[in-house]
Write a protein that holds these residues in place. Structure first.
Motif, PDB file in Angstrom:
ATOM      1  N   HIS A 119      27.765  43.963 -71.558  1.00 36.06           N
ATOM      2  CA  HIS A 119      27.819  43.735 -73.008  1.00 36.06           C
ATOM      3  C   HIS A 119      27.770  42.245 -73.345  1.00 36.06           C
ATOM      4  N   VAL A 120      28.512  41.439 -72.598  1.00 32.76           N
ATOM      5  CA  VAL A 120      28.527  39.996 -72.834  1.00 32.76           C
ATOM      6  C   VAL A 120      27.143  39.406 -72.606  1.00 32.76           C
ATOM      7  N   LYS A 121      26.516  39.762 -71.510  1.00 30.48           N
ATOM      8  CA  LYS A 121      25.182  39.225 -71.207  1.00 30.48           C
ATOM      9  C   LYS A 121      24.176  39.678 -72.250  1.00 30.48           C
ATOM     10  N   ARG A 122      24.288  40.920 -72.707  1.00 33.37           N
ATOM     11  CA  ARG A 122      23.372  41.437 -73.733  1.00 33.37           C
ATOM     12  C   ARG A 122      23.525  40.643 -75.033  1.00 33.37           C
ATOM     13  N   LEU A 123      24.760  40.366 -75.446  1.00 28.82           N
ATOM     14  CA  LEU A 123      24.984  39.594 -76.672  1.00 28.82           C
ATOM     15  C   LEU A 123      24.411  38.188 -76.546  1.00 28.82           C
ATOM     16  N   LEU A 124      24.688  37.527 -75.438  1.00 28.33           N
ATOM     17  CA  LEU A 124      24.188  36.164 -75.266  1.00 28.33           C
ATOM     18  C   LEU A 124      22.668  36.127 -75.187  1.00 28.33           C
ATOM     19  N   ASN A 125      22.072  37.093 -74.511  1.00 28.48           N
ATOM     20  CA  ASN A 125      20.606  37.167 -74.458  1.00 28.48           C
ATOM     21  C   ASN A 125      20.027  37.415 -75.845  1.00 28.48           C
ATOM     22  N   HIS A 126      20.660  38.294 -76.618  1.00 27.68           N
ATOM     23  CA  HIS A 126      20.207  38.585 -77.977  1.00 27.68           C
ATOM     24  C   HIS A 126      20.230  37.324 -78.845  1.00 27.68           C
ATOM     25  N   LYS A 127      21.209  36.468 -78.621  1.00 30.99           N
ATOM     26  CA  LYS A 127      21.348  35.236 -79.385  1.00 30.99           C
ATOM     27  C   LYS A 127      20.575  34.073 -78.754  1.00 30.99           C
ATOM     28  N   ASN A 128      19.812  34.366 -77.691  1.00 35.83           N
ATOM     29  CA  ASN A 128      19.024  33.344 -76.983  1.00 35.83           C
ATOM     30  C   ASN A 128      19.883  32.198 -76.468  1.00 35.83           C
ATOM     31  N   ILE A 129      21.060  32.538 -75.966  1.00 39.55           N
ATOM     32  CA  ILE A 129      21.962  31.542 -75.388  1.00 39.55           C
ATOM     33  C   ILE A 129      21.848  31.635 -73.877  1.00 39.55           C
ATOM     34  N   GLU A 130      21.431  30.538 -73.257  1.00 41.58           N
ATOM     35  CA  GLU A 130      21.306  30.509 -71.806  1.00 41.58           C
ATOM     36  C   GLU A 130      22.685  30.427 -71.170  1.00 41.58           C
ATOM     37  N   PHE A 131      22.810  31.038 -70.003  1.00 43.85           N
ATOM     38  CA  PHE A 131      24.080  31.025 -69.297  1.00 43.85           C
ATOM     39  C   PHE A 131      23.838  31.103 -67.798  1.00 43.85           C
ATOM     40  N   THR A 132      24.856  30.681 -67.063  1.00 46.24           N
ATOM     41  CA  THR A 132      24.871  30.807 -65.616  1.00 46.24           C
ATOM     42  C   THR A 132      25.837  31.916 -65.273  1.00 46.24           C
ATOM     43  N   GLU A 133      25.387  32.857 -64.457  1.00 49.41           N
ATOM     44  CA  GLU A 133      26.223  33.983 -64.062  1.00 49.41           C
ATOM     45  C   GLU A 133      26.703  33.791 -62.631  1.00 49.41           C
TER      46      GLU A 133
END
Length: 83
Positions: free
Chosen positions: A17-31
């Motif tokens: 869910h967290v990754k989906r939200l960040l991807n939807h908002k086009n926010i890059e992240f390191t997992e």
């Protein structure tokens, strides 16, 4: 620019869910998958004082977990927090 780091495990629905939200908002992240990197779990626990995933950070600032991230989003504060 944000430096978002998410500590996760492979089969965690909250992590998805967290990754989906960040991807939807086009926010890059390191997992960082603590299931595959056990030493990183100890790092996550030391930094967050928590044992559950996901744990989300912007640089050295602890944002929290899935519930907290969605709470910031609902309050309209997430974009500012992650900027």
């Amino acid at each position: 620019m944000s430096n978002i780091i998410i500590y996760t495990t492979e089969f965690c629905p909250y992590c998805v869910h967290v990754k989906r939200l960040l991807n939807h908002k086009n926010i890059e992240f390191t997992e960082i998958d603590v299931g595959k990197e056990p030493r990183k779990r100890a790092e996550m626990m030391q930094k967050s004082q928590r044992t559950t995933v996901p744990q989300i950070f912007n640089g050295t600032i602890h944002i929290g977990d899935c519930t907290e991230l969605y709470g910031f989003e609902s309050a309209g504060e997430l974009d500012v927090l992650l900027a």
